[in-house]
Design a protein around this motif. Structure first.
Motif, PDB file in Angstrom:
ATOM      1  N   MET A   9      -2.745 -24.986   7.326  1.00  0.00           N
ATOM      2  CA  MET A   9      -1.877 -24.513   8.402  1.00  0.00           C
ATOM      3  C   MET A   9      -0.473 -25.044   8.213  1.00  0.00           C
ATOM      4  N   TYR A  10       0.495 -24.216   8.611  1.00  0.00           N
ATOM      5  CA  TYR A  10       1.884 -24.643   8.510  1.00  0.00           C
ATOM      6  C   TYR A  10       2.670 -23.987   9.636  1.00  0.00           C
ATOM      7  N   LEU A  11       3.362 -24.814  10.420  1.00  0.00           N
ATOM      8  CA  LEU A  11       4.160 -24.320  11.552  1.00  0.00           C
ATOM      9  C   LEU A  11       3.367 -23.368  12.463  1.00  0.00           C
ATOM     10  N   GLY A  12       2.124 -23.706  12.703  1.00  0.00           N
ATOM     11  CA  GLY A  12       1.320 -22.935  13.647  1.00  0.00           C
ATOM     12  C   GLY A  12       0.599 -21.756  13.041  1.00  0.00           C
ATOM     13  N   GLU A  13       0.927 -21.446  11.780  1.00  0.00           N
ATOM     14  CA  GLU A  13       0.280 -20.306  11.133  1.00  0.00           C
ATOM     15  C   GLU A  13      -0.868 -20.778  10.250  1.00  0.00           C
ATOM     16  N   LEU A  14      -1.913 -19.945  10.196  1.00  0.00           N
ATOM     17  CA  LEU A  14      -2.946 -20.201   9.204  1.00  0.00           C
ATOM     18  C   LEU A  14      -2.474 -19.529   7.917  1.00  0.00           C
ATOM     19  N   VAL A  15      -1.968 -20.354   6.995  1.00  0.00           N
ATOM     20  CA  VAL A  15      -1.355 -19.812   5.782  1.00  0.00           C
ATOM     21  C   VAL A  15      -2.432 -19.352   4.811  1.00  0.00           C
TER      22      VAL A  15
END
Lengths: 283, 272
Positions: B240-246
């Protein structure tokens, strides 16, 4: 370097003055109380005679010790449910909210109201209500004083215990919530067991305040030098009898009043000491 | 955007989502905001495999703890939280279940060991039942305590001191006690929020071994800031990065062949 030394000496001197003042107070209380203890021995503490008639003077502190303990116990009993719910409200249910901070400062404000103001309110507002209810013919007495005392000590009981309640670690509450506990269950199985001794200590310290409260009680208790015969009967506390009678006292009677002062000092010191031990054990 | 680019993007999105049959948990378009404009979790879609360890990784503040806490709705302890989307436990929408029932089915273990300090080891294990006011016979209670403590390999270490306070144990033992407490209800899923971050390497290894053992009976979702931990014990990994599931994939695939440059950057220590 040199200024450090000077500062240290000034601070030391200042603390020493406080220590000496306290010691001096205890010393003069003991000196003043010697005659009455010489005359009546320990009987002074346990006798309920209070007769200032010259020639057959007889002084016993029991009515006042009883009056003090009864009003203070009554006060703590009345104060307990209110202080307890207020501290739960401020310390847990509405922690860190605007409502809680308003209520908490109102409670602190109560602590700042002078004793005489409580006394006036009790005299002109509470006493007539007690009369109206037919609880006591003139509205004076142990019960009336107990109510006023209860209101006066609520801030002491509340502010310390809400602090202790709010100090219960969040991770413990979360652990309980993660096990499916409701808020109520978290309060009763996690928060209160963890805050228990601190809460008890805060009530003991509040009790200590009640023991020594003078002015409001003097105005409301009815000032009769007997052990109160009922909850609504009149009486006198250790503090109120001193306040009422020191003006016209000399000789043995003055020594008796000082003796009562010494006993009051010992009792409150003892109660505070117990409270502090519990707090220390807790933290 | 040209149609080619759009098609490419479509493919990429699909690639990121692993295909999991009969998932225990299914997170669908989940977004969580602490206040109206600040989303901590953005449009997350993920299915969680049964009897596997799924690790959620990412730099601090990426929303991984919030996502984990949403699974048993612990995130709702914050007053103004906004939750959009859906999380299904099998076919039930957990956002519509009672939190009391939900949390018995989905247990949780926290960052720092947090046994109840006023309770004995025994009472800590059984705390969930006590808190919920469930009355048990003595024999049933004994059985649950022994079973749960055996599950976390703590029984032999504490069986003679069950009535001692849980806080007398070492940090690693305390954390295993907390896992036992979560297991006492025999939940389906166990959520762990950086469970070894307060433990020394030896205690960490014990907890990791334990989790691998436990996945036979439970589904485990683990938040970790420790990449090598995810690599060691997890079957599936989310980044996850900045709230997104990358990126979400089998751990082996993600660690050897990350698709997204951000995942690669994180795994190679360029940020985080």
């Amino acid at each position: 370097m040199k200024s450090d030394k000077v500062t240290k000496q000034i601070l030391f001197a200042a603390s020493l003055i406080i220590l000496l003042t306290a010691a001096g107070m205890v010393f003069s209380l003991i000196m003043g109380a010697i005659p009455v203890f010489k005359e009546f021995g320990l009987g002074f503490v346990f006798s309920n005679e209070w007769d200032p008639t010259e020639g057959r003077e007889n002084y016993g502190a029991l009515p006042f010790i009883a009056g003090t303990l009864i009003t203070s116990i009554l006060a703590i009993v009345i104060c307990l449910p209110m202080a307890f719910s207020t501290s739960l409200f401020i310390g847990e249910y509405f922690r860190k909210s605007a409502v809680a901070s308003v209520i908490s400062s109102m409670v602190d404000l109560l602590a700042g109201v002078p004793s005489i103001v409580y006394g006036l309110w009790g005299f002109y507002t509470l006493r007539p209500i007690i009369m109206e209810l037919g609880l006591s013919p003139q509205g004076y007495g142990v019960f009336t004083s107990g109510i006023i005392l209860a209101i006066m000590i609520i801030p002491y009981a509340t502010s310390l215990s809400n602090e202790i309640i709010s100090m219960v670690p969040n991770e413990l509450k979360e652990a309980a919530y993660s096990l499916g506990a409701t808020r109520m269950e978290v309060v009763f199985t996690v928060i209160l067991p963890n805050a228990r001794s601190g809460i008890v200590a805060s009530y003991i310290l509040a009790f200590g305040r009640a023991l020594g409260e003078t002015m409001a009680v003097t105005m409301l208790i009815g000032n009769s030098n007997v052990v109160p015969d009922s909850l609504f009967g009149t009486g006198n506390t250790m503090a109120s009898v001193i306040a009422n009678q020191f003006g016209e006292a000399d000789g043995l009677k003055l020594s008796a009043l000082i003796g009562i002062g010494l006993l009051l000092f010992i009792i409150t010191a003892l109660v505070n000491w117990i409270g502090k031990i519990i707090i220390k054990k807790f933290s | 955007m040209t149609t080619v680019a759009m098609a490419e993007k479509q493919v990429k999105m699909e690639e990121r989502i692993v295909d999991i049959k009969n998932p225990v948990l299914s997170i669908q378009d989940l977004s969580i905001a602490y206040n109206k404009d600040k989303y901590a979790v953005k449009h997350v879609n993920a299915d969680i495999k049964k009897n596997a360890i799924t690790a959620i990784m990412g730099p601090s503040g990426c929303g991984k703890s919030t996502l984990l806490r949403a699974i048993n709705r612990m995130h709702e302890l914050y007053p103004d939280i906004v939750t959009e989307g859906k999380i299904n436990l099998h076919d039930d929408d957990i956002l519509k279940m009672s939190t009391i029932k939900l949390r018995r089915k989905i247990g949780m273990v926290f960052q720092r060991p947090n046994p109840f300090p006023t309770m004995s080891i025994y009472d800590n294990v059984i705390a969930g039942y006590k808190l919920n006011g469930i009355k048990l016979k003595r024999a049933e209670r004994d059985e649950i305590v022994e079973r749960s403590l055996r599950n976390v390999a703590l029984w032999d270490e504490v069986k003679d001191s069950l009535m001692k306070k849980g806080t007398f144990l070492s940090g690693g033992q305390q954390q295993r006690l907390c896992i036992a407490r979560a297991l006492a209800f025999q939940p389906e899923v166990i959520l762990l929020d950086e469970p070894t971050s307060a433990l020394d390497p030896v205690a960490t290894a014990k907890v990791e071994d334990l989790l691998v053992e436990l996945k036979k009976d439970y589904t485990i979702v683990l938040v970790t800031h420790n990449m090598s931990q995810a690599a060691r014990i997890s079957d599936y990994s989310m980044f996850m990065y900045l709230g997104e599931l990358v990126e979400y994939d089998k751990t082996k695939v993600m660690f050897t062949n990350p698709r997204d440059s951000r995942t690669e950057g994180y795994l190679t220590g360029k940020f985080g």
